[in-house]
Design a protein around this motif. Sequence first.
Motif, PDB file in Angstrom:
ATOM      1  N   TYR A 226    -154.288   0.604-113.106  1.00 19.50           N
ATOM      2  CA  TYR A 226    -154.014   1.197-113.773  1.00 19.50           C
ATOM      3  C   TYR A 226    -152.246   2.343-113.893  1.00 19.50           C
ATOM      4  O   TYR A 226    -151.118   2.480-114.532  1.00 19.50           O
ATOM      5  CB  TYR A 226    -154.353   2.761-114.298  1.00 19.50           C
ATOM      6  CG  TYR A 226    -154.055   3.595-115.268  1.00 19.50           C
ATOM      7  CD1 TYR A 226    -154.233   3.575-117.031  1.00 19.50           C
ATOM      8  CD2 TYR A 226    -153.686   5.165-114.188  1.00 19.50           C
ATOM      9  CE1 TYR A 226    -153.848   4.721-117.858  1.00 19.50           C
ATOM     10  CE2 TYR A 226    -153.311   5.708-115.517  1.00 19.50           C
ATOM     11  CZ  TYR A 226    -153.354   5.897-116.863  1.00 19.50           C
ATOM     12  OH  TYR A 226    -152.871   6.978-117.635  1.00 19.50           O
ATOM     13  N   PHE A 227    -151.912   2.328-112.667  1.00 17.92           N
ATOM     14  CA  PHE A 227    -150.929   3.132-111.487  1.00 17.92           C
ATOM     15  C   PHE A 227    -149.724   1.701-111.535  1.00 17.92           C
ATOM     16  O   PHE A 227    -148.671   2.165-112.251  1.00 17.92           O
ATOM     17  CB  PHE A 227    -150.690   2.940-110.456  1.00 17.92           C
ATOM     18  CG  PHE A 227    -149.698   3.763-109.739  1.00 17.92           C
ATOM     19  CD1 PHE A 227    -148.597   4.749-110.382  1.00 17.92           C
ATOM     20  CD2 PHE A 227    -149.075   3.244-109.069  1.00 17.92           C
ATOM     21  CE1 PHE A 227    -147.280   5.272-109.370  1.00 17.92           C
ATOM     22  CE2 PHE A 227    -148.031   3.069-108.020  1.00 17.92           C
ATOM     23  CZ  PHE A 227    -147.085   4.012-108.858  1.00 17.92           C
ATOM     24  N   LEU A 228    -149.868   0.279-111.839  1.00 19.96           N
ATOM     25  CA  LEU A 228    -148.967   0.037-112.015  1.00 19.96           C
ATOM     26  C   LEU A 228    -148.699  -0.477-113.423  1.00 19.96           C
ATOM     27  O   LEU A 228    -147.207  -0.814-113.654  1.00 19.96           O
ATOM     28  CB  LEU A 228    -149.235  -1.703-111.072  1.00 19.96           C
ATOM     29  CG  LEU A 228    -149.470  -1.806-109.650  1.00 19.96           C
ATOM     30  CD1 LEU A 228    -150.601  -2.900-109.023  1.00 19.96           C
ATOM     31  CD2 LEU A 228    -148.328  -1.659-108.501  1.00 19.96           C
ATOM     32  N   ASP A 229    -149.510  -0.653-114.375  1.00 17.16           N
ATOM     33  CA  ASP A 229    -149.332  -0.820-115.614  1.00 17.16           C
ATOM     34  C   ASP A 229    -148.048   0.794-116.138  1.00 17.16           C
ATOM     35  O   ASP A 229    -147.745   0.491-117.449  1.00 17.16           O
ATOM     36  CB  ASP A 229    -150.337  -0.401-116.858  1.00 17.16           C
ATOM     37  CG  ASP A 229    -151.174  -2.730-116.054  1.00 17.16           C
ATOM     38  OD1 ASP A 229    -150.230  -3.371-115.953  1.00 17.16           O
ATOM     39  OD2 ASP A 229    -152.381  -2.455-116.484  1.00 17.16           O
ATOM     40  N   SER A 230    -148.214   1.806-115.343  1.00 14.92           N
ATOM     41  CA  SER A 230    -147.401   2.889-115.592  1.00 14.92           C
ATOM     42  C   SER A 230    -145.555   2.657-115.842  1.00 14.92           C
ATOM     43  O   SER A 230    -145.071   3.410-116.403  1.00 14.92           O
ATOM     44  CB  SER A 230    -147.644   3.767-115.202  1.00 14.92           C
ATOM     45  OG  SER A 230    -149.507   4.048-115.056  1.00 14.92           O
ATOM     46  N   PHE A 231    -145.568   1.603-115.238  1.00 11.28           N
ATOM     47  CA  PHE A 231    -144.416   1.254-115.094  1.00 11.28           C
ATOM     48  C   PHE A 231    -144.207  -0.452-115.393  1.00 11.28           C
ATOM     49  O   PHE A 231    -145.022  -1.037-114.763  1.00 11.28           O
ATOM     50  CB  PHE A 231    -143.460   1.938-113.817  1.00 11.28           C
ATOM     51  CG  PHE A 231    -143.298   2.555-113.594  1.00 11.28           C
ATOM     52  CD1 PHE A 231    -142.775   4.018-114.058  1.00 11.28           C
ATOM     53  CD2 PHE A 231    -144.767   3.973-112.726  1.00 11.28           C
ATOM     54  CE1 PHE A 231    -142.595   5.353-114.137  1.00 11.28           C
ATOM     55  CE2 PHE A 231    -144.550   5.020-113.055  1.00 11.28           C
ATOM     56  CZ  PHE A 231    -143.920   6.181-113.155  1.00 11.28           C
TER      57      PHE A 231
END
Length: 279
Positions: free
Chosen positions: A202-207
């Motif tokens: 989820y964090f990696l998909d944020s950017f």
Amino acid sequence: MNKKEDDYYDKKIDNGLKKKELEEKYGAHFSEFNELSPEMENQWLNSIEAFEKQFDNAKRTTVWEYMNKPFFKTKDELKPYEITKELERLFDLMEENKITLSTLCEVDDAELYRFITEELFQEEMDDIRIPGMMSCFTYEEFHPNAKLDIKDAIDYFFRMTMGKMENIGGEGYDLLYINIENYKDSAGNHIEKQKVVNCINYFLDSFDKFEIVTYNEKKFEINEEETDAEVTFTIHYRGLYETSSKTYDFRGDGCFKLKPSEYGGWEMYHIDLPGLTIG
């Protein structure tokens, strides 16, 4: 079509037949994409065939026997100033027999000489000799370097995981050096595997991508038994979007906790990184 073109396509057909034969006999698999000339491809296929034929009937031997049992003295039999010269002699003999030994870290001559004569010479290998083929060994395969393995795991995390490398054969991103099965929070409590995976993805998909601006190691500790390690650092990195000039900066202290992996190397069982919350 001229004679030159005829020869070209004849060789391509011959190579195709050779590939089919190798696939049927040895289960070989060849990519459709090939930039080799027909001549070079034929040499390559002949080398594969020669290897497979020898491999089928190959006996196991030791490195020392493979090198025709060269004479050597033990490290204790040599004076300190004799070791380097004798080491060079052994390396020359190894090169003559198409054997290489590399090191990933600095290893002094005395230890290298001891390793070759006491360990490498006893290592078993296939008694196969193919023109151009080298048998390659690495010192750290026998004597893993914990600090190097830990640095490799951290480097992989920043380059591949935060580089958003896709997880081959699965969903999300490459978490190769993260122990998602035995992940723990800062208090030492176990966190369920899927929750760890979801939080990171989820964090990696944020950017769209990340840029590491600075990374400064503060403390690097490995316990005496080399069963646990902790690396603390300060970091400044950015989250970026491909369609916008807007960036999000993350700064602060961070921490990686790692243990040896059952598959070799070390892996992270806890990550404390500004901007990334797992739990």
